[in-house]
Design a protein around this motif. Sequence first.
Motif, PDB file in Angstrom:
ATOM      1  N   GLU A   1      -3.107  -1.607  14.743  1.00 41.45           N
ATOM      2  CA  GLU A   1      -3.954  -2.686  15.251  1.00 41.45           C
ATOM      3  C   GLU A   1      -3.667  -4.006  14.531  1.00 41.45           C
ATOM      4  N   VAL A   2      -2.586  -4.016  13.770  1.00 38.39           N
ATOM      5  CA  VAL A   2      -2.119  -5.220  13.062  1.00 38.39           C
ATOM      6  C   VAL A   2      -3.113  -5.663  11.993  1.00 38.39           C
ATOM      7  N   THR A   3      -3.789  -4.729  11.395  1.00 30.72           N
ATOM      8  CA  THR A   3      -4.586  -5.002  10.191  1.00 30.72           C
ATOM      9  C   THR A   3      -3.673  -4.873   8.989  1.00 30.72           C
ATOM     10  N   THR A   4      -3.706  -5.863   8.109  1.00 31.56           N
ATOM     11  CA  THR A   4      -2.800  -5.868   6.959  1.00 31.56           C
ATOM     12  C   THR A   4      -3.564  -5.765   5.646  1.00 31.56           C
ATOM     13  N   THR A   5      -2.868  -5.262   4.642  1.00 29.58           N
ATOM     14  CA  THR A   5      -3.412  -5.210   3.301  1.00 29.58           C
ATOM     15  C   THR A   5      -2.282  -5.475   2.316  1.00 29.58           C
ATOM     16  N   TYR A   6      -2.612  -6.115   1.188  1.00 28.32           N
ATOM     17  CA  TYR A   6      -1.627  -6.477   0.178  1.00 28.32           C
ATOM     18  C   TYR A   6      -2.195  -6.212  -1.212  1.00 28.32           C
ATOM     19  N   ILE A   7      -1.303  -5.907  -2.160  1.00 34.53           N
ATOM     20  CA  ILE A   7      -1.761  -5.898  -3.535  1.00 34.53           C
ATOM     21  C   ILE A   7      -1.949  -7.343  -3.975  1.00 34.53           C
ATOM     22  N   ASP A   8      -2.818  -7.535  -4.954  1.00 29.49           N
ATOM     23  CA  ASP A   8      -3.208  -8.883  -5.362  1.00 29.49           C
ATOM     24  C   ASP A   8      -2.009  -9.720  -5.810  1.00 29.49           C
ATOM     25  N   SER A   9      -1.058  -9.103  -6.469  1.00 28.80           N
ATOM     26  CA  SER A   9       0.038  -9.870  -7.067  1.00 28.80           C
ATOM     27  C   SER A   9       0.976 -10.501  -6.038  1.00 28.80           C
ATOM     28  N   VAL A  10       0.905 -10.086  -4.779  1.00 27.61           N
ATOM     29  CA  VAL A  10       1.804 -10.654  -3.760  1.00 27.61           C
ATOM     30  C   VAL A  10       1.051 -11.443  -2.695  1.00 27.61           C
ATOM     31  N   LYS A  11      -0.259 -11.461  -2.761  1.00 21.15           N
ATOM     32  CA  LYS A  11      -1.037 -12.191  -1.755  1.00 21.15           C
ATOM     33  C   LYS A  11      -0.654 -13.673  -1.751  1.00 21.15           C
ATOM     34  N   GLY A  12      -0.457 -14.190  -0.552  1.00 21.94           N
ATOM     35  CA  GLY A  12      -0.062 -15.585  -0.422  1.00 21.94           C
ATOM     36  C   GLY A  12       1.431 -15.813  -0.538  1.00 21.94           C
ATOM     37  N   ARG A  13       2.181 -14.792  -0.960  1.00 18.42           N
ATOM     38  CA  ARG A  13       3.636 -14.929  -1.107  1.00 18.42           C
ATOM     39  C   ARG A  13       4.394 -14.015  -0.142  1.00 18.42           C
ATOM     40  N   PHE A  14       3.874 -12.825   0.090  1.00 20.26           N
ATOM     41  CA  PHE A  14       4.536 -11.851   0.950  1.00 20.26           C
ATOM     42  C   PHE A  14       3.775 -11.736   2.269  1.00 20.26           C
ATOM     43  N   THR A  15       4.520 -11.471   3.331  1.00 19.08           N
ATOM     44  CA  THR A  15       3.920 -11.247   4.641  1.00 19.08           C
ATOM     45  C   THR A  15       4.566 -10.034   5.293  1.00 19.08           C
ATOM     46  N   ILE A  16       3.727  -9.093   5.697  1.00 21.49           N
ATOM     47  CA  ILE A  16       4.212  -7.909   6.400  1.00 21.49           C
ATOM     48  C   ILE A  16       3.962  -8.094   7.893  1.00 21.49           C
ATOM     49  N   SER A  17       4.909  -7.650   8.701  1.00 20.65           N
ATOM     50  CA  SER A  17       4.756  -7.725  10.148  1.00 20.65           C
ATOM     51  C   SER A  17       5.484  -6.538  10.763  1.00 20.65           C
ATOM     52  N   ARG A  18       5.209  -6.300  12.042  1.00 21.78           N
ATOM     53  CA  ARG A  18       5.829  -5.155  12.698  1.00 21.78           C
ATOM     54  C   ARG A  18       6.203  -5.494  14.134  1.00 21.78           C
ATOM     55  N   ASP A  19       7.195  -4.806  14.630  1.00 21.22           N
ATOM     56  CA  ASP A  19       7.637  -4.920  16.011  1.00 21.22           C
ATOM     57  C   ASP A  19       7.376  -3.578  16.658  1.00 21.22           C
ATOM     58  N   ASN A  20       6.396  -3.535  17.554  1.00 16.45           N
ATOM     59  CA  ASN A  20       5.993  -2.274  18.163  1.00 16.45           C
ATOM     60  C   ASN A  20       6.788  -1.918  19.413  1.00 16.45           C
ATOM     61  N   ASN A  21       7.778  -2.700  19.700  1.00 13.89           N
ATOM     62  CA  ASN A  21       8.616  -2.368  20.851  1.00 13.89           C
ATOM     63  C   ASN A  21       9.593  -1.250  20.468  1.00 13.89           C
ATOM     64  N   ALA A  22      10.643  -1.096  21.196  1.00  7.97           N
ATOM     65  CA  ALA A  22      11.553   0.019  20.971  1.00  7.97           C
ATOM     66  C   ALA A  22      12.155   0.015  19.572  1.00  7.97           C
ATOM     67  N   LYS A  23      12.150  -1.134  18.879  1.00  9.04           N
ATOM     68  CA  LYS A  23      12.769  -1.193  17.562  1.00  9.04           C
ATOM     69  C   LYS A  23      11.968  -0.468  16.490  1.00  9.04           C
ATOM     70  N   ASN A  24      10.655  -0.349  16.680  1.00  8.41           N
ATOM     71  CA  ASN A  24       9.812   0.312  15.666  1.00  8.41           C
ATOM     72  C   ASN A  24      10.175  -0.175  14.271  1.00  8.41           C
ATOM     73  N   THR A  25      10.131  -1.452  14.084  1.00 12.48           N
ATOM     74  CA  THR A  25      10.594  -2.069  12.852  1.00 12.48           C
ATOM     75  C   THR A  25       9.457  -2.748  12.108  1.00 12.48           C
ATOM     76  N   VAL A  26       9.487  -2.606  10.799  1.00 14.66           N
ATOM     77  CA  VAL A  26       8.551  -3.316   9.939  1.00 14.66           C
ATOM     78  C   VAL A  26       9.342  -4.288   9.069  1.00 14.66           C
TER      79      VAL A  26
END
Length: 122
Positions: free
Chosen positions: A54-79
Amino acid sequence: QVQAVESGGGLVQAGGSLRLSCAASGRIFRINVMGWYRQAAGKQRELVAAITNEVTTTYIDSVKGRFTISRDNNAKNTVYLQMNSLKPEDTAVYYCNHGVLLAGSGTYLEVWGQGTLVTVSS
């Protein structure tokens, strides 16, 4: 049945950026959660970031604001993990992890990537 292949690690100077990718393939019905873990030398593996179906994200505190996680739910199934403002303490082997519901059997399993080394020089 399912494999995950990572790419994108390397050497970068402090303050620089890298983008990691991890593509899953095989008998996949759905991937519920995708995540990135890292393990630095002499330390335990830790969860860096995760993203749900559902595209809910969570991060450890040390990377918040610097790292971004995303996903492609199409045939690539890629994060992806976009890493900006990298610091020497981000140096580690990064592993992707997929929570996969297999097609046909309904079996749920976790699939790990092979790991990719990220080195941040000061």
